[in-house]
Design a protein around this motif. Structure first.
Motif, PDB file in Angstrom:
ATOM      1  N   UNK A 254      43.537  12.520  42.308  1.00  0.00           N
ATOM      2  CA  UNK A 254      43.958  11.328  43.028  1.00  0.00           C
ATOM      3  C   UNK A 254      43.379  10.086  42.347  1.00  0.00           C
ATOM      4  N   UNK A 255      44.242   9.134  42.041  1.00  0.00           N
ATOM      5  CA  UNK A 255      43.811   7.872  41.448  1.00  0.00           C
ATOM      6  C   UNK A 255      44.000   6.749  42.461  1.00  0.00           C
ATOM      7  N   UNK A 256      42.960   5.983  42.685  1.00  0.00           N
ATOM      8  CA  UNK A 256      43.044   4.878  43.624  1.00  0.00           C
ATOM      9  C   UNK A 256      43.872   3.743  43.022  1.00  0.00           C
ATOM     10  N   UNK A 257      44.526   2.935  43.862  1.00  0.00           N
ATOM     11  CA  UNK A 257      45.407   1.881  43.342  1.00  0.00           C
ATOM     12  C   UNK A 257      44.734   0.933  42.361  1.00  0.00           C
ATOM     13  N   UNK A 258      43.437   0.638  42.569  1.00  0.00           N
ATOM     14  CA  UNK A 258      42.746  -0.276  41.659  1.00  0.00           C
ATOM     15  C   UNK A 258      41.840   0.454  40.669  1.00  0.00           C
ATOM     16  N   UNK A 259      41.947   1.796  40.618  1.00  0.00           N
ATOM     17  CA  UNK A 259      41.216   2.558  39.615  1.00  0.00           C
ATOM     18  C   UNK A 259      39.761   2.833  39.919  1.00  0.00           C
ATOM     19  N   UNK A 260      39.297   2.491  41.126  1.00  0.00           N
ATOM     20  CA  UNK A 260      37.888   2.732  41.460  1.00  0.00           C
ATOM     21  C   UNK A 260      37.603   4.214  41.688  1.00  0.00           C
ATOM     22  N   UNK A 261      36.299   4.568  41.573  1.00  0.00           N
ATOM     23  CA  UNK A 261      35.858   5.897  41.973  1.00  0.00           C
ATOM     24  C   UNK A 261      35.894   5.987  43.495  1.00  0.00           C
ATOM     25  N   UNK A 262      35.904   7.214  44.018  1.00  0.00           N
ATOM     26  CA  UNK A 262      36.012   7.400  45.469  1.00  0.00           C
ATOM     27  C   UNK A 262      34.856   6.752  46.233  1.00  0.00           C
ATOM     28  N   UNK A 263      33.659   6.680  45.611  1.00  0.00           N
ATOM     29  CA  UNK A 263      32.479   6.142  46.274  1.00  0.00           C
ATOM     30  C   UNK A 263      32.137   4.733  45.795  1.00  0.00           C
ATOM     31  N   UNK A 264      33.093   4.054  45.183  1.00  0.00           N
ATOM     32  CA  UNK A 264      32.832   2.750  44.579  1.00  0.00           C
ATOM     33  C   UNK A 264      33.336   1.611  45.462  1.00  0.00           C
ATOM     34  N   UNK A 265      32.465   0.638  45.677  1.00  0.00           N
ATOM     35  CA  UNK A 265      32.845  -0.573  46.404  1.00  0.00           C
ATOM     36  C   UNK A 265      33.695  -1.479  45.522  1.00  0.00           C
ATOM     37  N   UNK A 266      34.466  -2.336  46.162  1.00  0.00           N
ATOM     38  CA  UNK A 266      35.100  -3.417  45.430  1.00  0.00           C
ATOM     39  C   UNK A 266      34.027  -4.414  44.983  1.00  0.00           C
TER      40      UNK A 266
END
Length: 259
Positions: A1-13
């Motif tokens: 699964x890739x997040x829309x903005x490319x972050x890791x699952x545990x990563x804050x904006x």
């Protein structure tokens, strides 16, 4: 699964605080969680609500107001005044902000004063309520520091810092700090409020026409704990440097929006 903005699952904006954006408030900050941006201000009123005087309640009071500016969303959001009543969502969020901040303030140390926390959403991309709590805490701390410097308070009223973050299940995976595309499509949505010592203040969570397991809930709470620990560190840095920062000008605000 890739997040829309490319972050890791545990990563804050990316999170930032620009202090002193509202010079007439006692304390203020522009808080950014990615593309979500909220001006949070704390204004001190030298009075308490009538019900406190009538009931002879000691100390002060803290309350919050929350609003989304019409241009903060993709489609224009009408102002509450145009409908003649407060939007139900706005009412629920401002009560949450008030509860979260009162949980960490010793109101008896405030004296006969009311702290007004105003949170105005300039741009919404998910997590406006959690950004408001987080920024509201910073604005409140800046305001209390000013009162301390002026000799109006003998003891600092904040017992612990408090922050908030969202978590959810997106495409079957628990993730931290949802932006709007994730929030819109998430099967589970949580908002978690915690202190700097990892104590829960409030947890709001529900399945969006879905269910979730205890393992998923545990994963979301653990993601939130990790995220809030990181946010608290940023809050502390913003509070400690706020008195050294000049009032924000248009250039600094434009730079904040350009990130």
């Amino acid at each position: 699964m890739t997040r829309p903005d490319g972050r890791q699952n545990d990563q804050l904006r990316p999170i930032s605080f620009v202090p002193n954006v509202a010079p007439h408030a006692t304390g203020s900050v522009l808080v950014s969680f990615g593309d979500t941006r909220v001006i949070c201000s704390a204004t001190i009123e030298e009075d308490v609500p009538r019900w406190m005087r009538a009931q002879r309640v000691e100390g002060g009071w803290l309350t919050a107001e929350y609003s989304m500016l019409p241009y903060s969303t993709l489609e224009r959001k009408p102002r509450d005044i145009s409908r003649g009543k407060l939007d139900g969502r706005s009412s629920e969020i401002q009560r949450l902000i008030g509860r979260a901040l009162r949980a960490v303030v010793d109101l008896k140390k405030v004296g006969q004063r009311t702290i007004w926390i105003d949170c105005d959403v300039l741009q919404a991309d998910g997590g406006t309520r959690t950004a408001s709590i987080t920024g509201g805490c910073v604005a409140m701390a800046i305001a209390f520091n000013k009162l301390m410097a002026q000799g109006k308070l003998k003891n600092f009223p904040i017992k612990k810092l408090v922050a908030a973050v969202s978590a959810g299940v997106y495409q079957g995976v628990p993730v931290l700090d949802l932006n709007y595309p994730e929030d819109k499509d998430a099967s589970v949505d949580f908002n978690v409020v915690m202190t700097e010592t990892s104590e829960f203040v409030e947890v709001q969570g529900s399945g969006e026409e879905a269910v979730f397991s205890s393992e998923e809930m545990t994963a979301m709470l653990e993601l939130s704990r990790k995220g809030i620990s990181e946010i608290i560190s940023l809050q502390k840095a913003a509070i400690l440097t706020a008195d050294k920062a000049a009032p924000a000008d248009l250039a600094s605000l434009a730079a904040a929006f350009g990130r």
